[in-house]
Design an enzyme around this catalytic site. Structure first.
Site, PDB file in Angstrom:
ATOM      1  N   GLU A 258      -4.052   1.844  11.914  1.00 21.68           N
ATOM      2  CA  GLU A 258      -5.332   2.482  12.205  1.00 21.68           C
ATOM      3  C   GLU A 258      -5.663   2.457  13.702  1.00 21.68           C
ATOM      4  O   GLU A 258      -6.660   1.879  14.132  1.00 21.68           O
ATOM      5  CB  GLU A 258      -6.438   1.832  11.366  1.00 21.68           C
ATOM      6  CG  GLU A 258      -6.175   2.013   9.887  1.00 21.68           C
ATOM      7  CD  GLU A 258      -7.313   1.585   8.962  1.00 21.68           C
ATOM      8  OE1 GLU A 258      -7.413   2.148   7.871  1.00 21.68           O
ATOM      9  OE2 GLU A 258      -8.079   0.699   9.335  1.00 21.68           O
TER      10      GLU A 258
ATOM     11  N   GLU B  68      -2.625   4.011   2.838  1.00 20.95           N
ATOM     12  CA  GLU B  68      -3.647   3.179   2.182  1.00 20.95           C
ATOM     13  C   GLU B  68      -4.635   4.067   1.442  1.00 20.95           C
ATOM     14  O   GLU B  68      -5.063   5.096   1.979  1.00 20.95           O
ATOM     15  CB  GLU B  68      -4.448   2.356   3.196  1.00 20.95           C
ATOM     16  CG  GLU B  68      -3.703   1.199   3.793  1.00 20.95           C
ATOM     17  CD  GLU B  68      -4.551   0.391   4.769  1.00 20.95           C
ATOM     18  OE1 GLU B  68      -5.796   0.390   4.624  1.00 20.95           O
ATOM     19  OE2 GLU B  68      -3.969  -0.216   5.684  1.00 20.95           O
TER      20      GLU B  68
END
Ligand code: BGP
Length: 484
Positions: free
Chosen positions: A192, A385
């Site tokens: 991320e 995810e």
């Protein structure tokens, strides 16, 4: 009757985890602490909002090393994967996974960041884990840095703003691929990467509360530039290895305009540009996009580069795109009702329902996002995810009937299948998480995402035993039949 949906035969189904949320064993075999392991647990009812757990001063971090205040630091204990990895990997295999995404802890390999040689004990641990995955026939996707820079690097070098950290990261990443290329095909240099902006408010920039907002934002983009350079150096080196693919990992979350007023629609486009496309654009084209230049100018942000940086970025772009997707939001205007999101508040959408943590569930937003990314980049896509965090307790039969998770997953899978029919090249999915872990954002064990329940509470009390939830069996059946 169950509904059958379509997926390619070779689609990579699996689960994702991260070192600081599962391993524990924070002080064994030479490991140093990462900032993640220095954030104390605060009970939900005792904290105003999540930022309270992140506004730490350097002094707070130093005090935490010897735990002077007697606080609980959940990520130091995780779910004891360090000692129970064989049992967990066997459960993933039994569930029918084809791939396992995990991360390596930088502080196990180079505890201070600047050592000449890697820590042998750290390498040995990951070799054992990878061997076990190989034995169980699991493909591996490895995140090199999942939010866990060793604290000594921050203390001595000030974190990413220091270019020496680029070399330290490269030495670490190079060691991993040199040692483990035979086990790992898919590499993600950073988790991320677009959430860095939030981490600089967490002590990574030193006493960040002494800085103005403008200084903080500018510092964040400099940190980010140095991460782009570090990633490009790794991609360049990875070209020496066959059967290796390097991708990115961006926290994605579809955002909608609040209404059809052109002013708001355009504002949403601008938000999307700087919050998500900017990251993908740089990593896929190797160039800073034109809209970012205007943004930097207007916000007086000057990125300090070395002459060779531009060429390095240009020559070393990613080979696939991976992203996390949990929710969507609307842009936040004055008076917009807000809801919690992944580390930050977001605009509430009246058409969606949210989880207990305020994350708005939007499977169609995932199809929208997949189409956007495919149309814009034409690179293979991977969802690294996706999942739902819920408060859960074992019932008298030692399981959990988590129909809400089954519904969440089924609806997202349906939209993924539709996106594939739209022509999107989506080649895999690792759910967050195959097993309950410590929450990244809130440090709770009680925010459970797993297909497998882990008997630890927020204070790491419990047996640590693993119990399969109803969704475990559902997921296994889904991978065999594609029925939702
Ligand atoms: C992502 C992180 C994960 C993870 C997940 C869920 O941001 O990459 O590490 O934990 O979100 O977030 P949380 O644990 O805060 O609920």
């Amino acid at each position: 009757m169950n509904k059958k949906i379509e997926f390619p035969k070779n689609f990579l189904w699996g689960g994702a985890t991260a070192a600081t949320q599962i391993e524990g064993a924070y002080n064994v075999d030479g490991k140093s602490l990462s900032v993640m392991e220095m954030i104390p647990f605060i009970k939900l009812k005792d904290r105003k909002d999540l930022s309270e757990t992140r506004n730490l001063t350097t002094q707070d971090l130093l005090d935490s090393i010897e735990n002077k205040k007697g606080l609980h630091y959940p990520k130091r204990y995780g779910i004891d994967f360090y000692n129970r990895y064989k049992e967990d990997i066997a459960l993933f295999k039994e569930a029918g996974f084809k791939i396992f995404r995990m991360s390596v802890s930088w502080g196990r390999i180079f505890p201070n960041g600047d050592e000449e040689e890697p820590n042998k004990k750290g390498l040995e641990f990951y070799k054992n884990v990878f061997e076990e995955c190989k034995k169980q026939g699991l493909e591996l996707m490895v995140t090199i840095n999942h939010f866990d820079m060793p604290f000594p690097i921050i203390q001595k070098y000030g974190g990413w703003k220091n270019r020496k950290v680029i070399d330290m990261y490269f030495k670490y990443a190079k060691t991993l691929i040199d040692e483990f290329s035979e086990y790992v095909k898919y590499w993600l240099p950073f988790n991320e990467i677009n959430l860095g902006v939030l981490f600089s408010a967490m002590g990574l920039e030193g006493d960040s509360n002494k800085k103005t907002l403008q200084e903080k934002i500018a510092g964040t983009y400099q940190d980010l530039h140095n991460q782009f350079v570090a990633q490009a150096k790794f991609i360049e080196y990875a070209k020496n290895f066959d059967n290796t693919m390097v991708g990115c990992m961006v926290a994605d979350a579809t955002t909608y305009s609040i209404d059809c007023n052109p002013i708001n629609v355009f504002e949403n486009q601008q938000k999307e540009q700087m919050k998500k496309f900017f990251y993908y654009d740089v990593m896929t084209s190797g160039e800073y996009p034109s809209y970012s230049k205007r943004f930097f100018k207007e916000n007086k942000i000057e990125i300090i580069k070395e002459i060779s940086d531009d060429q390095l970025l240009k020559n070393n772009t990613i080979q696939f795109i991976s992203f996390s997707y949990y929710m969507s939001s609307t842009i936040a205007k004055e008076n917009t009702e807000m809801t919690e999101g992944n580390l930050m508040k977001m605009g509430k959408n009246p058409f969606l329902v949210a989880t207990e943590w305020g994350w708005q569930i939007d499977p169609i937003g995932l199809r929208y996002c997949l189409n956007q990314l495919w149309d814009r980049y034409h690179l293979p896509l991977f969802i690294s995810e996706n999942g739902i965090g819920v408060l859960e307790e074992l019932n008298e039969s030692n399981t959990i009937n988590d129909d809400y998770r089954i519904e969440y997953l089924g609806k997202h899978f349906e939209q993924m299948s539709e996106a594939i029919k739209d022509g999107v090249n989506l080649f895999g999915y690792t759910m967050w998480t195959p097993i309950d872990v410590v929450s990244a954002g809130s440090n709770e064990m009680s925010k459970r995402y797993g297909l497998i329940y882990v008997d630890y509470d927020d204070y790491h009390k419990g047996t640590g035993n693993r119990f399969k939830k109803k969704s475990y069996y559902w997921f296994k059946n889904f991978m065999e039949t594609c029925e939702i």
